[in-house]
Design an enzyme around this catalytic site. Sequence first.
Site, mmCIF file in Angstrom:
data_model
loop_
_atom_site.group_PDB
_atom_site.id
_atom_site.type_symbol
_atom_site.label_atom_id
_atom_site.label_comp_id
_atom_site.label_asym_id
_atom_site.label_seq_id
_atom_site.Cartn_x
_atom_site.Cartn_y
_atom_site.Cartn_z
ATOM 1 N N SER A 44 35.694 27.134 -8.621
ATOM 2 C CA SER A 44 36.687 26.367 -7.873
ATOM 3 C C SER A 44 36.571 24.865 -8.071
ATOM 4 O O SER A 44 37.559 24.139 -7.908
ATOM 5 C CB SER A 44 36.567 26.699 -6.381
ATOM 6 O OG SER A 44 35.240 26.512 -5.928
ATOM 7 N N HIS A 250 35.051 21.311 -0.754
ATOM 8 C CA HIS A 250 35.556 21.163 -2.115
ATOM 9 C C HIS A 250 36.080 19.741 -2.312
ATOM 10 O O HIS A 250 36.486 19.087 -1.349
ATOM 11 C CB HIS A 250 36.671 22.169 -2.403
ATOM 12 C CG HIS A 250 36.174 23.557 -2.637
ATOM 13 N ND1 HIS A 250 36.016 24.465 -1.611
ATOM 14 C CD2 HIS A 250 35.789 24.192 -3.769
ATOM 15 C CE1 HIS A 250 35.552 25.607 -2.116
ATOM 16 N NE2 HIS A 250 35.406 25.460 -3.423
#
Length: 268
Positions: A44, A250
């Site tokens: 990711s 993230h």
Amino acid sequence: MRRSRLVGFLSSLLLAAGTALTGAATAQAAQPAAADGYVALGDSYSSGVGAGGYISSSGDCKRSTKAHPYLWAAANSPSSFDFTACSGARTGDVLAGQLGPLSSATGLVSISVGGNDAGFADVMMTCVLQSDSSCLSRIATAKAYVDSTLPGNLDNVYSAIRDKAPNAHVVVLGYPRFYKLGTSCVGLSETKRKAINDAADHLNTAIAKRAADHGFTFGDVRPTFTGHEICSGSSWLHSVNWLNIGDSYHPTAAGQSGGYLPVLNGAA
């Protein structure tokens, strides 16, 4: 020299020159095309989860037009660009489903992988929801995995990349530290924050070692993210997001363009 001999001599010279030129042209035509295709592999952090701008055809992989591989390809116009990084990918997923575009024409490969193998998501949720001691215990388990099992998994991925893309320059990108320490910040305790940062360092050290042993370049993003950690006041990382849990921890779009892209530019 008689005229007939002169003509014959000149004809021989022209024939020899023509043969040499034809041979050179044939040799030049036989040379393989330049290896300058770009393939972006990984998890990711490479696909761009948290950055938004997801490519609809990428589905649950959440490949973003704001991710560093997409930005690099847009700026450098490689002869081909294959973006196979996928949210949640582990080393086994890279081996099973991401290596198809690699070939002798691949000139650059970038990859970030290893965090999911080590249980990144579970570590973070344990540290967010449970006590300091539970957080430290889960991190210790993750570190033990990084020491015992992850190196072999990385070796399998890196060897497969080299086998399939023998001419490629391979950039292995690491992970940022998550927290700025020594600041007043709502959320996790300083003990948890320090332990999480130490775990990121531990993971980066292991990845860098395996990358170096395969002759790959390690791209360390910790320097570019310094001053932009969670609790910094100018974070390039999402904190825990209960409304969109997948974005948690993230990089934001700024983290991709300001944290990851400069490192890829410098290493590519």
